[in-house]
Design a protein around this motif. Structure first.
Motif, PDB file in Angstrom:
ATOM      1  N   UNK A  53       0.849  -1.199   0.000  1.00  0.00           N
ATOM      2  CA  UNK A  53       0.000   0.000   0.000  1.00  0.00           C
ATOM      3  C   UNK A  53       0.883   1.247   0.000  1.00  0.00           C
ATOM      4  N   UNK A  54       1.477   1.565  -1.142  1.00  0.00           N
ATOM      5  CA  UNK A  54       2.375   2.727  -1.197  1.00  0.00           C
ATOM      6  C   UNK A  54       1.605   4.042  -1.133  1.00  0.00           C
ATOM      7  N   UNK A  55       2.289   5.097  -0.698  1.00  0.00           N
ATOM      8  CA  UNK A  55       1.691   6.433  -0.723  1.00  0.00           C
ATOM      9  C   UNK A  55       1.672   6.968  -2.155  1.00  0.00           C
ATOM     10  N   UNK A  56       2.686   6.593  -2.917  1.00  0.00           N
ATOM     11  CA  UNK A  56       2.816   7.089  -4.290  1.00  0.00           C
ATOM     12  C   UNK A  56       3.252   5.946  -5.189  1.00  0.00           C
ATOM     13  N   UNK A  57       2.597   5.798  -6.322  1.00  0.00           N
ATOM     14  CA  UNK A  57       3.028   4.816  -7.305  1.00  0.00           C
ATOM     15  C   UNK A  57       3.383   5.555  -8.588  1.00  0.00           C
ATOM     16  N   UNK A  58       4.612   5.346  -9.051  1.00  0.00           N
ATOM     17  CA  UNK A  58       5.102   5.983 -10.266  1.00  0.00           C
ATOM     18  C   UNK A  58       5.061   4.945 -11.379  1.00  0.00           C
ATOM     19  N   UNK A  59       4.362   5.278 -12.448  1.00  0.00           N
ATOM     20  CA  UNK A  59       4.295   4.377 -13.603  1.00  0.00           C
ATOM     21  C   UNK A  59       5.085   4.986 -14.745  1.00  0.00           C
ATOM     22  N   UNK A  60       6.169   4.326 -15.133  1.00  0.00           N
ATOM     23  CA  UNK A  60       6.927   4.749 -16.315  1.00  0.00           C
ATOM     24  C   UNK A  60       6.310   4.023 -17.496  1.00  0.00           C
ATOM     25  N   UNK A  61       5.355   4.677 -18.133  1.00  0.00           N
ATOM     26  CA  UNK A  61       4.462   3.989 -19.069  1.00  0.00           C
ATOM     27  C   UNK A  61       5.153   3.497 -20.339  1.00  0.00           C
ATOM     28  N   UNK A  62       6.206   4.164 -20.777  1.00  0.00           N
ATOM     29  CA  UNK A  62       6.823   3.747 -22.039  1.00  0.00           C
ATOM     30  C   UNK A  62       7.600   2.441 -21.900  1.00  0.00           C
ATOM     31  N   UNK A  63       8.002   2.105 -20.666  1.00  0.00           N
ATOM     32  CA  UNK A  63       8.843   0.925 -20.482  1.00  0.00           C
ATOM     33  C   UNK A  63       8.090  -0.227 -19.801  1.00  0.00           C
ATOM     34  N   UNK A  64       6.771  -0.231 -19.913  1.00  0.00           N
ATOM     35  CA  UNK A  64       6.013  -1.321 -19.283  1.00  0.00           C
ATOM     36  C   UNK A  64       4.930  -1.825 -20.213  1.00  0.00           C
ATOM     37  N   UNK A  65       4.542  -3.074 -19.999  1.00  0.00           N
ATOM     38  CA  UNK A  65       3.467  -3.643 -20.810  1.00  0.00           C
ATOM     39  C   UNK A  65       2.117  -3.216 -20.236  1.00  0.00           C
ATOM     40  N   UNK A  66       1.084  -3.350 -21.047  1.00  0.00           N
ATOM     41  CA  UNK A  66      -0.275  -3.044 -20.575  1.00  0.00           C
ATOM     42  C   UNK A  66      -0.645  -3.966 -19.422  1.00  0.00           C
TER      43      UNK A  66
END
Length: 103
Positions: A53-66
């Motif tokens: 349960x993180x306070x902040x989740x950072x998604x680096x969208x270009x380097x991840x799959x759907x």
């Protein structure tokens, strides 16, 4: 109520995506903002159980799959996790996100 200072003392950050070779740098930058960081650059079976349960989740969208993005988002659904998306997985992109949410 927590003040911003108290909140950032040990804010937890989960970074999903990004470059494998930069995991250490991501963690060090988070430490500069007094944040504990978990970094998942690859989709793994245990990722689902380790996000927590993180306070902040950072998604680096270009380097991840759907699939990876859906997994990460479904894990934090219904929690008070702030989700920050960035196409760039550079240090400056992460710094900007931390400046916005962790200060």
């Amino acid at each position: 109520a927590k003040t911003n200072l108290e909140r950032s003392e040990n804010m937890s950050v989960v970074i999903v995506g990004g470059n494998e070779c930069m995991v250490r740098q991501y963690k060090n930058l988070c430490k500069e903002y007094s944040c504990r960081a978990k970094v998942f650059t690859k989709m793994t079976a245990e990722m689902r159980n380790k996000i927590g349960t993180p306070d902040l989740m950072v998604l680096f969208t270009r380097t991840m799959s759907h699939k990876m993005m859906r997994c990460a988002l479904s894990e934090t659904k219904g929690q008070n996790t702030v989700v920050a998306r960035s196409q760039s997985s550079s240090m400056s992109a992460l710094k900007n996100i931390l400046e916005t949410y962790a200060v």
